[in-house]
Design an enzyme around this catalytic site. Structure first.
Site, PDB file in Angstrom:
ATOM      1  N   LEU A  33     -37.089  29.497   9.440  1.00 49.07           N
ATOM      2  CA  LEU A  33     -38.246  28.696   8.895  1.00 49.07           C
ATOM      3  C   LEU A  33     -38.303  27.190   9.126  1.00 49.07           C
ATOM      4  O   LEU A  33     -37.130  26.634   9.224  1.00 49.07           O
ATOM      5  CB  LEU A  33     -38.521  28.906   7.409  1.00 49.07           C
ATOM      6  CG  LEU A  33     -38.612  30.195   6.624  1.00 49.07           C
ATOM      7  CD1 LEU A  33     -38.655  30.278   5.417  1.00 49.07           C
ATOM      8  CD2 LEU A  33     -39.765  30.875   7.542  1.00 49.07           C
ATOM      9  N   GLY A  36     -43.619  23.945   9.691  1.00 46.07           N
ATOM     10  CA  GLY A  36     -45.077  24.709   9.984  1.00 46.07           C
ATOM     11  C   GLY A  36     -45.164  25.792   9.063  1.00 46.07           C
ATOM     12  O   GLY A  36     -46.136  26.018   8.231  1.00 46.07           O
ATOM     13  N   HIS A  37     -44.012  26.720   8.637  1.00 42.35           N
ATOM     14  CA  HIS A  37     -44.021  27.831   7.859  1.00 42.35           C
ATOM     15  C   HIS A  37     -44.256  27.034   6.335  1.00 42.35           C
ATOM     16  O   HIS A  37     -44.891  27.611   5.485  1.00 42.35           O
ATOM     17  CB  HIS A  37     -42.805  28.584   7.830  1.00 42.35           C
ATOM     18  CG  HIS A  37     -42.519  29.256   9.083  1.00 42.35           C
ATOM     19  ND1 HIS A  37     -41.452  28.801  10.158  1.00 42.35           N
ATOM     20  CD2 HIS A  37     -43.039  30.253   9.751  1.00 42.35           C
ATOM     21  CE1 HIS A  37     -41.317  29.514  10.978  1.00 42.35           C
ATOM     22  NE2 HIS A  37     -42.323  30.465  10.857  1.00 42.35           N
ATOM     23  N   GLN A  61     -42.869  43.607  18.497  1.00 40.10           N
ATOM     24  CA  GLN A  61     -43.704  42.497  19.066  1.00 40.10           C
ATOM     25  C   GLN A  61     -43.103  41.754  20.446  1.00 40.10           C
ATOM     26  O   GLN A  61     -43.577  40.833  20.880  1.00 40.10           O
ATOM     27  CB  GLN A  61     -44.634  41.590  18.020  1.00 40.10           C
ATOM     28  CG  GLN A  61     -43.490  40.549  17.670  1.00 40.10           C
ATOM     29  CD  GLN A  61     -44.167  39.747  16.402  1.00 40.10           C
ATOM     30  OE1 GLN A  61     -44.342  40.362  15.261  1.00 40.10           O
ATOM     31  NE2 GLN A  61     -44.408  38.432  16.638  1.00 40.10           N
ATOM     32  N   GLY A 147     -50.444  30.109  10.929  1.00 38.30           N
ATOM     33  CA  GLY A 147     -50.787  28.852  11.581  1.00 38.30           C
ATOM     34  C   GLY A 147     -51.856  28.759  12.754  1.00 38.30           C
ATOM     35  O   GLY A 147     -52.031  29.919  13.510  1.00 38.30           O
ATOM     36  N   ASP A 150     -50.253  29.754  16.599  1.00 36.78           N
ATOM     37  CA  ASP A 150     -50.575  31.050  17.150  1.00 36.78           C
ATOM     38  C   ASP A 150     -52.209  31.264  17.041  1.00 36.78           C
ATOM     39  O   ASP A 150     -52.577  32.284  16.503  1.00 36.78           O
ATOM     40  CB  ASP A 150     -49.749  32.082  16.668  1.00 36.78           C
ATOM     41  CG  ASP A 150     -48.318  31.856  16.706  1.00 36.78           C
ATOM     42  OD1 ASP A 150     -47.840  31.932  17.890  1.00 36.78           O
ATOM     43  OD2 ASP A 150     -47.653  31.579  15.760  1.00 36.78           O
ATOM     44  N   LEU A 184     -44.492  22.475  15.909  1.00 34.99           N
ATOM     45  CA  LEU A 184     -43.277  23.035  15.598  1.00 34.99           C
ATOM     46  C   LEU A 184     -43.439  24.625  15.937  1.00 34.99           C
ATOM     47  O   LEU A 184     -44.287  25.391  15.839  1.00 34.99           O
ATOM     48  CB  LEU A 184     -43.232  22.833  14.009  1.00 34.99           C
ATOM     49  CG  LEU A 184     -43.107  21.630  13.549  1.00 34.99           C
ATOM     50  CD1 LEU A 184     -42.770  21.717  12.064  1.00 34.99           C
ATOM     51  CD2 LEU A 184     -42.008  20.848  14.259  1.00 34.99           C
TER      52      LEU A 184
HETATM   53  O1  PAF Z   1     -46.464  34.739  13.467  1.00 40.09           O
HETATM   54  C1  PAF Z   1     -45.180  35.144  13.554  1.00 40.09           C
HETATM   55  O2  PAF Z   1     -44.181  34.760  13.039  1.00 40.09           O
HETATM   56  C2  PAF Z   1     -45.397  36.806  13.572  1.00 40.09           C
HETATM   57  O3  PAF Z   1     -46.207  37.144  14.487  1.00 40.09           O
HETATM   58  C3  PAF Z   1     -45.683  37.467  12.340  1.00 40.09           C
HETATM   59  C4  PAF Z   1     -47.529  37.108  12.109  1.00 40.09           C
HETATM   60  C5  PAF Z   1     -45.040  37.223  11.158  1.00 40.09           C
HETATM   61  C6  PAF Z   1     -45.786  39.023  12.612  1.00 40.09           C
HETATM   62  O4  PAF Z   1     -44.481  39.282  12.913  1.00 40.09           O
END
Ligand code: PAF
Length: 281
Positions: A33, A36-37, A61, A147, A150, A184
């Site tokens: 984290l 940004g988070h 992913q 955010g 992305d 970030l």
């Molecule tokens: O943006 C992210 O950190 C990831 O793609 C998410 C949305 C948590 C899904 O794993």
């Protein structure tokens, strides 16, 4: 703050909070984290009574050869940050909890996932939408915060929620940048100090483009050519794409008539960086 690794306890906690009349905000993350988070947590806390964070490095992913094994995992520090930020619940599942026996069902959003990062990371967005759909089942929150860093992910998740009638409001939050402009990202940890310096060319190029659009430039080719030149002049980099797109449906624009999003992805050293900016005439 409750830290919950299992699905049933987590779902029960969210439902109990809602039954008590609370609005629940969800911030899905892969951990490591940063501010940004934490800005998403602040937005969730401002809009909701209870804030839940998920920390799960989602294997589906990541493509073959990508950074799943080396992705930063800093759970203890993340939990401290969540506690300090006033998070109420953190869901920390194991891979086996999320994908017992493997994955057989995939959520796929068409069209929006084909271009931009989708063209360079095949199946990446299927992994994102599948895990986010699962997280929305496990934590049936009222709102979820993502955010704009992305940007394609945000648009794809909005579409998924519309198409699958998932009753969760998706809230997009502005990209948080270092004081020198670098967006970030947990992956910034991969940059050497020289590469980090070079990476500043991304935000510099995007911000210059925004000024150019505000002053009347509407030709997408001219804008992307200047952005590419700024990045290439800063040092060796592999530009995956620089694109001017419609902010809603991500179709490529040749001319900016009103609002647009300029998105890019660039590899510097071992790090693939993405960034984007909203522009309007
Ligand atoms: O943006 C992210 O950190 C990831 O793609 C998410 C949305 C948590 C899904 O794993």
């Amino acid at each position: 703050m409750r830290v919950i690794p299992d699905i049933t306890t987590c779902r029960d906690a969210v439902r109990a909070a809602q039954q008590a009349g609370n609005r629940v905000g969800l911030v899905p993350t892969m951990g490591a984290l940063h501010d940004g988070h934490l800005s998403l947590v602040r937005a969730a806390r401002a809009g909701c009574d209870m804030t839940a964070v998920t920390i799960f490095v989602n294997p589906t992913q990541f493509g073959p050869g990508e950074d799943l094994a080396s992705y930063p995992r800093t759970l203890e520090k993340d939990l401290e940050l969540c506690e300090q930020a006033g998070v109420d619940l953190v869901f920390t599942p194991e891979v086996e909890t999320m994908y017992p026996g493997g994955t057989y069902t995939t959520v796929h959003v068409e069209k929006l996932t084909e271009g931009l990062c989708g063209a360079y990371r095949p199946r990446h967005f299927d992994g994102v939408t599948t895990v986010v759909a699962k997280l929305f089942q496990i934590l049936p929150a009222d709102a979820a915060y993502f955010g704009e860093k992305d940007y394609q992910q945000l648009v794809v998740i909005k579409q998924m929620v519309r198409d699958l009638n998932i009753p969760i409001e998706i809230v997009g939050c502005p990209t948080v940048r270092e004081s020198d402009g670098l967006a970030l990202s947990s992956r910034n940890a991969y940059l050497s100090s020289d590469e980090r310096q070079q990476a500043l060319s991304l935000s510099r190029a995007l911000m210059a483009a925004r000024e150019q659009v505000a002053s009347g430039e509407c030709d997408a080719m001219a804008l992307t050519a200047r952005i590419r030149r700024t990045i290439e002049d800063a040092g060796p980099a592999k530009i995956d794409y620089v694109a001017v797109v419609d902010p809603e449906d991500l179709t490529l624009l040749t001319e900016i008539e009103r609002d647009a999003r300029i998105c890019l992805a660039v590899r510097i050293g071992n790090c693939r960086l993405i960034d984007n900016i909203g522009v309007s005439r």
